[in-house]
Design a protein around this motif. Structure first.
Motif, mmCIF file in Angstrom:
data_model
loop_
_atom_site.group_PDB
_atom_site.id
_atom_site.type_symbol
_atom_site.label_atom_id
_atom_site.label_comp_id
_atom_site.label_asym_id
_atom_site.label_seq_id
_atom_site.Cartn_x
_atom_site.Cartn_y
_atom_site.Cartn_z
ATOM 1 N N LEU A 792 -8.648 -24.961 24.981
ATOM 2 C CA LEU A 792 -7.547 -25.772 25.500
ATOM 3 C C LEU A 792 -7.666 -25.774 27.018
ATOM 4 C CD1 LEU A 792 -4.716 -24.386 23.212
ATOM 5 C CD2 LEU A 792 -6.076 -26.434 22.859
ATOM 6 N N PRO A 793 -8.328 -26.766 27.586
ATOM 7 C CA PRO A 793 -8.662 -26.704 29.010
ATOM 8 C C PRO A 793 -7.509 -27.026 29.924
ATOM 9 C CG PRO A 793 -9.464 -28.750 28.086
ATOM 10 C CD PRO A 793 -8.888 -27.977 26.946
ATOM 11 N N ILE A 794 -6.360 -27.517 29.402
ATOM 12 C CA ILE A 794 -5.303 -27.987 30.295
ATOM 13 C C ILE A 794 -4.051 -27.130 30.159
ATOM 14 C CG2 ILE A 794 -3.794 -29.928 30.872
ATOM 15 C CD1 ILE A 794 -5.926 -31.794 29.873
ATOM 16 N N ASN A 795 -3.612 -26.570 31.284
ATOM 17 C CA ASN A 795 -2.304 -25.908 31.341
ATOM 18 C C ASN A 795 -1.331 -26.947 31.879
ATOM 19 O OD1 ASN A 795 -0.040 -24.407 31.930
ATOM 20 N ND2 ASN A 795 -1.214 -22.611 32.636
ATOM 21 N N PHE A 796 -0.710 -27.726 30.958
ATOM 22 C CA PHE A 796 0.026 -28.907 31.397
ATOM 23 C C PHE A 796 1.288 -28.557 32.171
ATOM 24 C CE2 PHE A 796 2.326 -32.891 31.094
ATOM 25 C CZ PHE A 796 1.320 -33.782 31.405
ATOM 26 N N GLN A 797 1.953 -27.480 31.773
ATOM 27 C CA GLN A 797 3.173 -27.104 32.477
ATOM 28 C C GLN A 797 2.870 -26.753 33.937
ATOM 29 O OE1 GLN A 797 6.321 -27.288 31.186
ATOM 30 N NE2 GLN A 797 6.898 -26.998 33.320
ATOM 31 N N LYS A 798 1.770 -26.058 34.150
ATOM 32 C CA LYS A 798 1.375 -25.710 35.528
ATOM 33 C C LYS A 798 1.000 -26.970 36.298
ATOM 34 C CE LYS A 798 -0.950 -21.937 36.167
ATOM 35 N NZ LYS A 798 -2.033 -20.941 36.233
ATOM 36 N N LEU A 799 0.377 -27.928 35.605
ATOM 37 C CA LEU A 799 0.031 -29.208 36.229
ATOM 38 C C LEU A 799 1.274 -29.906 36.759
ATOM 39 C CD1 LEU A 799 -1.656 -31.798 36.788
ATOM 40 C CD2 LEU A 799 -1.316 -32.389 34.390
ATOM 41 N N HIS A 849 -16.419 -36.175 43.484
ATOM 42 C CA HIS A 849 -15.532 -35.773 44.581
ATOM 43 C C HIS A 849 -14.149 -36.414 44.413
ATOM 44 C CE1 HIS A 849 -14.353 -34.467 48.576
ATOM 45 N NE2 HIS A 849 -13.938 -35.704 48.830
ATOM 46 N N LYS A 850 -14.130 -37.639 43.924
ATOM 47 C CA LYS A 850 -12.868 -38.361 43.731
ATOM 48 C C LYS A 850 -11.977 -37.665 42.710
ATOM 49 C CE LYS A 850 -11.247 -43.098 42.835
ATOM 50 N NZ LYS A 850 -11.659 -44.473 42.486
ATOM 51 N N ILE A 851 -12.569 -37.052 41.693
ATOM 52 C CA ILE A 851 -11.812 -36.414 40.610
ATOM 53 C C ILE A 851 -11.683 -34.898 40.815
ATOM 54 C CG2 ILE A 851 -13.671 -35.800 39.009
ATOM 55 C CD1 ILE A 851 -12.016 -37.097 36.797
ATOM 56 N N LYS A 852 -12.180 -34.377 41.951
ATOM 57 C CA LYS A 852 -12.207 -32.934 42.187
ATOM 58 C C LYS A 852 -10.819 -32.312 42.143
ATOM 59 C CE LYS A 852 -14.003 -29.478 45.397
ATOM 60 N NZ LYS A 852 -14.714 -29.256 46.683
ATOM 61 N N THR A 853 -9.816 -33.010 42.747
ATOM 62 C CA THR A 853 -8.449 -32.474 42.765
ATOM 63 C C THR A 853 -7.900 -32.360 41.351
ATOM 64 O OG1 THR A 853 -8.092 -33.502 44.916
ATOM 65 C CG2 THR A 853 -6.136 -32.807 43.690
ATOM 66 N N ALA A 854 -8.168 -33.339 40.515
ATOM 67 C CA ALA A 854 -7.701 -33.297 39.129
ATOM 68 C C ALA A 854 -8.329 -32.138 38.376
ATOM 69 C CB ALA A 854 -8.033 -34.621 38.436
ATOM 70 N N ILE A 855 -9.615 -31.888 38.609
ATOM 71 C CA ILE A 855 -10.296 -30.755 37.947
ATOM 72 C C ILE A 855 -9.631 -29.439 38.327
ATOM 73 C CG2 ILE A 855 -12.462 -29.464 37.861
ATOM 74 C CD1 ILE A 855 -13.950 -32.112 38.114
ATOM 75 N N GLN A 856 -9.281 -29.270 39.604
ATOM 76 C CA GLN A 856 -8.643 -28.031 40.065
ATOM 77 C C GLN A 856 -7.236 -27.888 39.500
ATOM 78 O OE1 GLN A 856 -8.983 -28.426 44.301
ATOM 79 N NE2 GLN A 856 -11.080 -27.621 44.365
ATOM 80 N N GLN A 861 -12.379 -25.653 33.911
ATOM 81 C CA GLN A 861 -13.502 -24.822 34.329
ATOM 82 C C GLN A 861 -14.823 -25.293 33.728
ATOM 83 O OE1 GLN A 861 -12.444 -20.815 33.405
ATOM 84 N NE2 GLN A 861 -10.704 -20.778 34.822
ATOM 85 N N GLU A 862 -14.793 -25.697 32.446
ATOM 86 C CA GLU A 862 -16.026 -26.149 31.797
ATOM 87 C C GLU A 862 -16.561 -27.409 32.471
ATOM 88 O OE1 GLU A 862 -17.744 -24.655 29.473
ATOM 89 O OE2 GLU A 862 -16.341 -22.978 29.425
ATOM 90 N N LEU A 863 -15.664 -28.351 32.774
ATOM 91 C CA LEU A 863 -16.091 -29.580 33.444
ATOM 92 C C LEU A 863 -16.586 -29.292 34.861
ATOM 93 C CD1 LEU A 863 -16.390 -32.646 33.406
ATOM 94 C CD2 LEU A 863 -14.007 -32.826 34.186
ATOM 95 N N ASP A 864 -15.914 -28.364 35.541
ATOM 96 C CA ASP A 864 -16.314 -27.990 36.901
ATOM 97 C C ASP A 864 -17.736 -27.420 36.901
ATOM 98 O OD1 ASP A 864 -15.986 -27.669 39.648
ATOM 99 O OD2 ASP A 864 -15.305 -25.598 39.404
ATOM 100 N N LYS A 865 -18.023 -26.517 35.950
ATOM 101 C CA LYS A 865 -19.367 -25.932 35.849
ATOM 102 C C LYS A 865 -20.402 -27.008 35.534
ATOM 103 C CE LYS A 865 -17.889 -21.350 34.259
ATOM 104 N NZ LYS A 865 -17.917 -20.413 33.111
ATOM 105 N N LEU A 866 -20.046 -27.916 34.607
ATOM 106 C CA LEU A 866 -20.995 -28.948 34.192
ATOM 107 C C LEU A 866 -21.326 -29.898 35.347
ATOM 108 C CD1 LEU A 866 -22.631 -30.279 31.969
ATOM 109 C CD2 LEU A 866 -20.579 -31.557 31.304
ATOM 110 N N THR A 867 -20.323 -30.320 36.104
ATOM 111 C CA THR A 867 -20.580 -31.241 37.229
ATOM 112 C C THR A 867 -21.436 -30.577 38.296
ATOM 113 O OG1 THR A 867 -18.453 -30.594 38.207
ATOM 114 C CG2 THR A 867 -18.478 -32.568 36.855
ATOM 115 N N GLN A 868 -21.198 -29.291 38.557
ATOM 116 C CA GLN A 868 -21.999 -28.572 39.557
ATOM 117 C C GLN A 868 -23.451 -28.449 39.096
ATOM 118 O OE1 GLN A 868 -20.829 -27.616 42.597
ATOM 119 N NE2 GLN A 868 -22.992 -27.251 43.003
ATOM 120 N N GLU A 869 -23.628 -28.201 37.794
ATOM 121 C CA GLU A 869 -24.976 -28.077 37.252
ATOM 122 C C GLU A 869 -25.711 -29.413 37.333
ATOM 123 O OE1 GLU A 869 -26.881 -26.887 32.955
ATOM 124 O OE2 GLU A 869 -25.081 -25.811 33.622
ATOM 125 N N ILE A 870 -24.978 -30.521 37.054
ATOM 126 C CA ILE A 870 -25.598 -31.850 37.132
ATOM 127 C C ILE A 870 -25.992 -32.169 38.575
ATOM 128 C CG2 ILE A 870 -25.177 -34.319 36.827
ATOM 129 C CD1 ILE A 870 -23.390 -33.596 34.433
#
Length: 917
Positions: A792-799, A849-856, A861-870
């Motif tokens: 479950l990658p999204i903590n919606f309440q914290k968002l 870079h445009k979507i970086k704020t949304a990832i944070q 975390q999984e998407l962040d790792k994948l984009t950095q690897e790409i």
């Protein structure tokens, strides 16, 4: 010079005076003159004045002697000349008054003159009327005097400026001269020493020796050197004496002069040098070392005695030959050693490199010896002047190294044999044991009744007992190799001991033995320790006590010995009423594979490792086992451990048993089980079925590779020991495939071999984990859980809190935020995936870079790792289309997963919104 005829006539008229001096006036080279007073008019002066000063009588017109003097006299002598005249006026008749002064020559130089003058006539009142004078040219004498004076001054200056001591003495040893250094050395002034006998400064044993020494001088041997020491107020001083004898025309010695140079420091240095040379020779002899030096400019070598001793060169002719021809030494080396040694010599000479080299040398008898040579260059102004160093006989060391290498090889072979045996035993026993324990557990879970259930329990107990024996064998190996460390975790002593007691309760009941437990009420509830290793020690002691007790009881006691604010010293003891141990056997019961009696093994069984393992574990605790035993009465084993107390915030709030939360397992997860043993496949499949997973099956490594290439798996369970292609080879083949999926695919090793070397090999082959047979469903789940759980990658309440805290609880606001993020990720999915597929790194970085704020914000975390690897991959020089396709697929799947969760969240929010009053 003009003289009036009247004055001359008056002078000649005085016949008495003229007759006395007329002869001298005509022949003397000195200047003679007569003058009258009071005006000192010149009555007569001979021609010597003109001869001496270079003037003719016509060139000087001077009637007055004072005027003449004023013209010729040196300015520095005016005062003295005035004093001379005053003295002349006052002198009695016929008394000569003299003066030395300088008169000017026609060429401008001044000549020293010696003037002697006397009054020859006075008036009745005593006033002078006439005087006669002689002026002698003393320029040559004055020049010689000045030269002599200068020479004497220079001699004294040189003598006094010397650091040496200098003295002159007569043949009877009377001192005629000493310099300051000589006098000061004995505490005198130079004037005090003159006239003293030389013997005053000699030691009592020296005078006779000095006299004999001085008697050896002759005109043919006027000079001599010797070294002698003297006792002075400053102590003993060593001098190098240089003595010269002076002779007269009759070849008789008139005087001696001695110069003494203080060589005390030099003498002591030379003495120390001689001592050091002796010490060095002895040290080289003891250490079997020889030194050498090669002068490059002279192309000449120098060797110590130790050098020749090592190379067994004894003949003086051969030593001399080697000194001038080094080829003799090189000829006794192999071609390889000869070439290597020459190369190192050249490196030392040209490149100023220090080095050493070991080589084999054949001595004259044909025997081989091993030499270690050290080469060093001596460098002055970046130029090598000579090479030097040492050689050492290392034949004994080489032999020892050969023996040690052979012993090491044998030891390694023995260790390898031991490891192979343990690995084989572990695999061959644990593999079928895995099937026995697994099937037994499955049968017990089927709740078969009556005698069958009881027999299954007995079967499981026996299998567990056999597993414990195998683990003991493996544990002793790990402990001896230093590969076990104590864990430091919160530990409840009371609960742990009670659980251990309960685990042994069944066996005690079977043997009709009373199993007692006494726990001190003052023992702290929580301490820091290793529960697994403490359990292992207590299990071994309690198991042994029950095993060797036929009747009576086994008592477990846990007592508090000492307590401080931070620590608790606790004593554990296990007592029994069993067979006991003979006192002479007690020292040996802690050795591996040893029991009190060979009959014990036959009667009671066991590996004889329990006490050995327990002893080594307690050594990690800095403790030891104490034994009290009597034959046929029983034994007591005890030990004490100092535990650190557990802080309040470190205590676990609850103890949970391992559970399997099925709702966290993804329904679409795929697992590949690779296992060649049919029974083990059945057991593992049934365990996976309990988790709600139906695995794919591969019986060989080749089959596993084909299935991985054809399907997409979340995790692979890979057996290691398989025919044709084993688990290591299969894993290596998977990792070598092109594409990120094959590099990242989780592969878990399944093995009955629990040796440390196997674990290290698993790591080297890039496997992700290890599951040791036999294993439980709980252990299986713990290993594969990270790869099959629902993420479950999204903590919606914290968002929502981060977006706007004031509106975070409003459902319509949350729905709007979710919809915005869905659009954002749909756009990103389209553009970023296209950029990756077309290998457009700049476009991919722009949209990422445009979507970086949304990832944070969403903590993806999984998407962040994948984009950095790409990003990293797209910056590489070599890019293949297969990898780009894999990365595009992974990125597309991750974005779809996030969008699906956001849509699911919107549906849940709408349901809550409708149900809200």
């Amino acid at each position: 010079m003009q003289i009036s005829k009247q004055a001359e006539g008056e002078a000649l008229s005085n016949n008495q005076t003229f007759d006395a001096i007329s002869y001298f006036w005509q022949h003397t080279p000195d200047i003679l003159y007569v003058c009258s007073f009071p005006h000192r008019e010149i009555l007569y002066i001979n021609k010597s004045f003109s001869d001496i000063f270079g003037y003719t009588t016509d060139e000087i017109d001077c009637r007055n002697l004072n005027d003449l003097v004023a013209f010729f006299l040196h300015p520095d002598d005016v005062s003295n000349f005035a004093h001379f005249l005053e003295k002349l006026h006052q002198s009695p008749k016929n008394e000569i008054v003299s003066i030395e002064c300088r008169f000017k020559h026609k060429n401008g130089n001044y000549l020293w003159q010696y003037i002697r003058e006397m009054i020859i006539e006075r008036d009745p009142l005593g006033e002078p009327l006439k005087s006669i004078g002689i002026q002698e040219n003393i320029q040559e004498r004055k020049t010689n005097e000045i030269s002599l004076s200068s020479s004497l001054h220079l001699y004294k200056t040189i003598v006094e400026s010397q650091d040496d001591i200098i003295c002159r003495f007569l043949p009877d040893l009377t001192l005629t001269f000493v310099n300051k250094n000589y006098a000061n050395l004995w505490g005198y002034e130079p004037a005090e020493v003159i006239g003293m006998p030389l013997t005053h400064f000699l030691r009592p044993d020296q005078p006779e020796k000095v006299k004999n020494y001085l008697a050896s001088f002759s005109p043919s041997k006027p000079f001599s050197k010797e070294i002698e020491f003297s006792i002075t107020p400053k102590g003993i001083v060593w001098f190098e004496w240089a003595t010269r004898a002076f002779f007269n025309k009759e070849d008789e010695i008139t005087e001696f002069q001695s110069v003494g140079r203080d060589i005390t420091k030099q003498y002591q240095t030379e003495l120390e040098l001689r001592e050091n040379e002796t010490l060095l020779k002895e040290s080289q002899k003891i250490a079997n070392i020889g030194s050498w030096l090669y002068r490059i400019d002279e192309q000449k070598a120098k060797f110590s005695d130790g050098f020749f001793d090592i190379l067994k060169i004894c003949n003086p002719y051969e030593k001399k030959l080697v000194t001038h021809n080094l080829k003799i030494i090189f000829q006794r080396l192999s071609l390889q050693d000869r070439w290597q040694l020459k190369r190192k010599i050249i490196a030392a000479y040209r490149h100023h490199q220090e080095s050493q080299y070991e080589f084999c040398y054949i001595i004259s008898s044909g025997e081989e010896i091993y030499i270690n040579i050290i080469l060093k260059p001596h460098i002055v102004e970046n130029k090598t002047l000579w090479l030097y160093g040492i050689i050492q006989d290392i034949t004994f060391r080489k032999k020892r190294e050969t023996e040690l290498l052979l012993a090491k090889k044998r030891a390694e072979e023995a260790v390898a044999s031991k490891q192979h045996f343990l690995s084989t035993m572990s695999h061959e026993i644990r593999n079928p044991l895995n099937a026995i324990i697994g099937i037994t557990r499955l049968l017990l879970e089927s709740h078969l009744g009556g005698e069958i259930q009881e027999n299954l329990k007995n079967l499981k107990f026996s299998a567990d007992n056999l597993l414990a024996i195998i683990n003991n064998v493996l544990d002793i190996n790990r402990i001896e190799s230093g590969k076990i460390e104590l864990e430091r975790v919160p530990l409840n002593i009371k609960n742990l001991v009670e659980r251990i007691k309960e685990s042994h309760k069944y066996l005690a009941i079977q043997k009709n033995i009373d199993l007692k437990l006494i726990i001190d009420a003052d023992i702290p509830t929580w301490v820091i320790g290793d529960p697994i290793r403490l359990t292992q020690v207590l299990n071994n002691l309690i198991g042994n006590a029950i095993k060797f007790t036929e009747k009576g009881f086994v008592k477990i006691e846990v007592l508090l010995v000492n307590e401080t604010f931070h620590t608790a010293q606790i004593k554990f003891s296990v007592s029994d009423t069993g067979i006991g141990i003979p006192s002479e056997k007690i020292p040996y019961i802690f050795d591996s594979f040893t029991q009190g009696d060979s009959s014990t093994t036959r009667k009671f069984g066991g590996s004889g490792l329990g006490l050995a393992i327990s002893k080594k574990i307690l050594e990690l605790y800095h403790s030891s086992i104490q034994v009290e035993s009597k034959v046929n009465q029983g034994s007591t084993f005890s030990f004490e451990i100092i535990f650190n107390k557990c802080k309040e915030d470190s205590k676990p709030h609850q103890q949970y048993s391992v559970s399997i939360p099925e709702d966290t397992i993804r329904k679409d997860c795929r697992v590949l089980l690779v296992e060649d043993n049919a029974v083990n496949r059945l057991v593992a499949t049934r365990f996976l079925n309990q988790l709600g997973i139906q695995p794919d099956i591969a019986e060989t490594g080749k089959e596993a590779l084909q299935k991985v290439l054809q399907n997409h798996y979340d995790v692979v369970l890979m057996d290691l020991q398989m025919p044709e292609m084993n688990g290591f080879e299969a894993t290596q083949a998977i990792r070598q495939q092109i594409g990120i999926y094959y590099k990242k695919l989780p592969i878990i090793a399944l093995t009955a071999d629990a040796m440390p070397e196997t674990k290290e090999k698993i790591h080297n082959y890039l496997m992700n984990g290890l599951l040791t047979k036999p294993f439980t469903p709980e252990q299986l789940f713990e290993v594969i859980r990270p790869y099959i759980q629902e993420k479950l990658p999204i903590n919606f309440q914290k968002l929502c809190d981060k977006t706007d805290h004031r509106l975070a609880k409003e459902y319509d606001f949350q729905i709007q935020v979710s919809e915005l993020y869905i659009k954002l990720f749909e756009e990103y999915q389209l553009n970023a995936c296209h950029a990756v597929q077309k290998n457009q790194p700049e476009i991919f970085r722009f949209y990422t870079h445009k979507i970086k704020t949304a990832i944070q914000l969403l903590e993806l975390q999984e998407l962040d790792k994948l984009t950095q690897e790409i990003k990293n991959y797209l910056s590489c020089e070599k890019i293949d289309s297969s990898s780009l396709q894999n990365y595009t697929s992974l990125l597309n799947n991750e974005c779809q997963k996030i969008i699906a969760i956001l849509n699911q969240n919107i549906e849940q929010l709408k349901l809550k919104y409708r149900s809200t009053p």
